[in-house]
Design a protein around this motif. Structure first.
Motif, PDB file in Angstrom:
ATOM      1  N   SER A  52      28.898 -42.059  35.388  1.00  0.00           N
ATOM      2  CA  SER A  52      29.119 -41.641  36.768  1.00  0.00           C
ATOM      3  C   SER A  52      30.576 -41.838  37.177  1.00  0.00           C
ATOM      4  O   SER A  52      31.186 -40.966  37.804  1.00  0.00           O
ATOM      5  CB  SER A  52      28.206 -42.439  37.701  1.00  0.00           C
ATOM      6  OG  SER A  52      28.447 -42.089  39.051  1.00  0.00           O
ATOM      7  N   GLU A  56      33.323 -38.871  38.245  1.00  0.00           N
ATOM      8  CA  GLU A  56      34.057 -38.906  39.514  1.00  0.00           C
ATOM      9  C   GLU A  56      35.557 -38.863  39.279  1.00  0.00           C
ATOM     10  O   GLU A  56      36.294 -38.192  40.011  1.00  0.00           O
ATOM     11  CB  GLU A  56      33.678 -40.180  40.285  1.00  0.00           C
ATOM     12  CG  GLU A  56      32.249 -40.176  40.817  1.00  0.00           C
ATOM     13  CD  GLU A  56      31.891 -41.484  41.504  1.00  0.00           C
ATOM     14  OE1 GLU A  56      32.791 -42.355  41.599  1.00  0.00           O
ATOM     15  OE2 GLU A  56      30.734 -41.641  41.927  1.00  0.00           O
ATOM     16  N   SER A  60      37.989 -35.871  40.527  1.00  0.00           N
ATOM     17  CA  SER A  60      39.110 -36.227  41.398  1.00  0.00           C
ATOM     18  C   SER A  60      40.420 -35.717  40.820  1.00  0.00           C
ATOM     19  O   SER A  60      41.284 -35.225  41.559  1.00  0.00           O
ATOM     20  CB  SER A  60      39.156 -37.747  41.570  1.00  0.00           C
ATOM     21  OG  SER A  60      40.283 -38.133  42.332  1.00  0.00           O
ATOM     22  N   ARG A  65      34.672 -29.546  42.281  1.00  0.00           N
ATOM     23  CA  ARG A  65      33.318 -30.045  42.051  1.00  0.00           C
ATOM     24  C   ARG A  65      32.769 -29.383  40.794  1.00  0.00           C
ATOM     25  O   ARG A  65      32.740 -28.160  40.674  1.00  0.00           O
ATOM     26  CB  ARG A  65      32.430 -29.696  43.253  1.00  0.00           C
ATOM     27  CG  ARG A  65      31.082 -30.359  43.285  1.00  0.00           C
ATOM     28  CD  ARG A  65      31.193 -31.776  43.814  1.00  0.00           C
ATOM     29  NE  ARG A  65      29.867 -32.369  43.949  1.00  0.00           N
ATOM     30  CZ  ARG A  65      29.139 -32.288  45.063  1.00  0.00           C
ATOM     31  NH1 ARG A  65      29.607 -31.601  46.106  1.00  0.00           N
ATOM     32  NH2 ARG A  65      27.970 -32.895  45.134  1.00  0.00           N
TER      33      ARG A  65
END
Length: 312
Positions: A52, A56, A60, A65
């Protein structure tokens, strides 16, 4: 407009390349293939929290997305789907890079300079070289033979296999075995000795093949000096091969390594002379972990161990 290495242009607009941890692309592909964080974690054998966190970080860095999240799992967005192909290309490039690195690491190649005694080179090492060459076809070897001690500290050679123990320099030294010497003559010489009725160990009327003045430090030369008691040698040489040829020709007797003389069908007149010498292996310490040097060292260690009885 001039772009820096970390910049690219889109529709004429210069943009900075995102700072990406390329390991995160493996996480991206694993989630895309498995559809869940738990599936990706199992595939990559890391924790779900790590998966996870890396996703992310990647999103970033890219500022897009990559997945939509719902109760069914993770589904690629349009932007994420566009990145599958370049991510797989990156994966293939990484695998190819690793395989190439492994092949280079696994393959021994390069040049090794070995200093050794002529007798060991001619009658022990060289005949056994086909196996070393077959095992390491990218390896080349240079064999330097001389009675003088080679200075490894000056990098005269990478490895030395000698009967003289190096006493200085940044070298790693150990004894591999023992080289035995005896007094040998040919059958023809023994049948024509000047005084055949004399004991075979009485050498008052015998001819000897000795070493030249430069080699008087050798144990064999010192033994002969004591035995001849001032009488000149019938022949002096600067090489072992010349001494062997002279003994075979019946010119006289010489102190030879047992393992060589017996192969030449020469007769051992006296076996215990006190001339036996240890076989020392010396490696320059900076090269002790070199794969090319290690391959030759392993070969020499195995060769000496295999012929230990014959040599002594």
């Amino acid at each position: 407009m001039h772009k820096k290495p970390n910049q690219f242009s889109v529709n004429g607009k210069v943009m900075n390349r995102p700072s990406i941890n390329w390991e995160d692309t493996r996480v991206f592909l694993a989630i895309a293939r498995e559809g869940t964080l738990s599936g990706a974690a199992k595939q990559l054998t890391v924790g779900i929290a790590t998966i996870s966190r890396r996703l992310e970080r990647l999103e970033s860095s890219l500022q897009i997305r990559l997945f939509t999240r719902d109760q069914q799992g993770y589904t690629l967005t349009d932007e994420g789907r566009d990145l599958i192909s370049p991510a797989e290309a990156l994966e293939q490039a990484g695998m190819a890079f690793g395989e190439a690195a492994y092949r280079n690491h696994d393959q021994v190649k390069g040049h090794v300079r070995l200093a050794t005694a002529q007798g060991l080179a001619d009658y022990l090492i060289t005949p056994a070289l086909p196996k070393l060459i077959a095992d390491h076809p990218m390896l080349t070897l240079e064999i330097v033979t001389s009675v003088a001690t080679t200075n490894l500290h000056r990098r005269d050679a990478d490895i030395a296999l000698r009967m003289v123990r190096p006493d200085r320099g940044n070298v790693s030294i150990r004894q591999l075995g023992l080289l035995g010497f005896g007094l040998y003559a040919s059958h023809s010489y023994l049948t024509t000795r000047q005084n055949p009725s004399t004991s075979i160990l009485s050498f008052e009327h015998d001819d000897f093949i000795g070493w030249s003045e430069m080699q008087q430090h050798l144990p064999a030369a010192q033994w002969l000096t004591k035995r001849v008691k001032g009488r000149p040698h019938r022949l002096t040489t600067t090489s072992l091969s010349a001494q062997i040829s002279a003994v075979e020709a019946g010119i006289g007797m010489a102190i030879l390594p047992h393992f060589i003389a017996k192969k030449r069908n020469l007769v051992c007149v006296q076996q215990e002379l006190g001339c036996d010498q240890p076989i020392w292996l010396a490696i320059h310490s900076d090269l002790a972990n070199s794969r090319r040097v290690r391959a030759v060292v392993d070969f020499l260690e195995g060769l000496i161990a295999e012929n230990k009885v014959l040599l002594a």
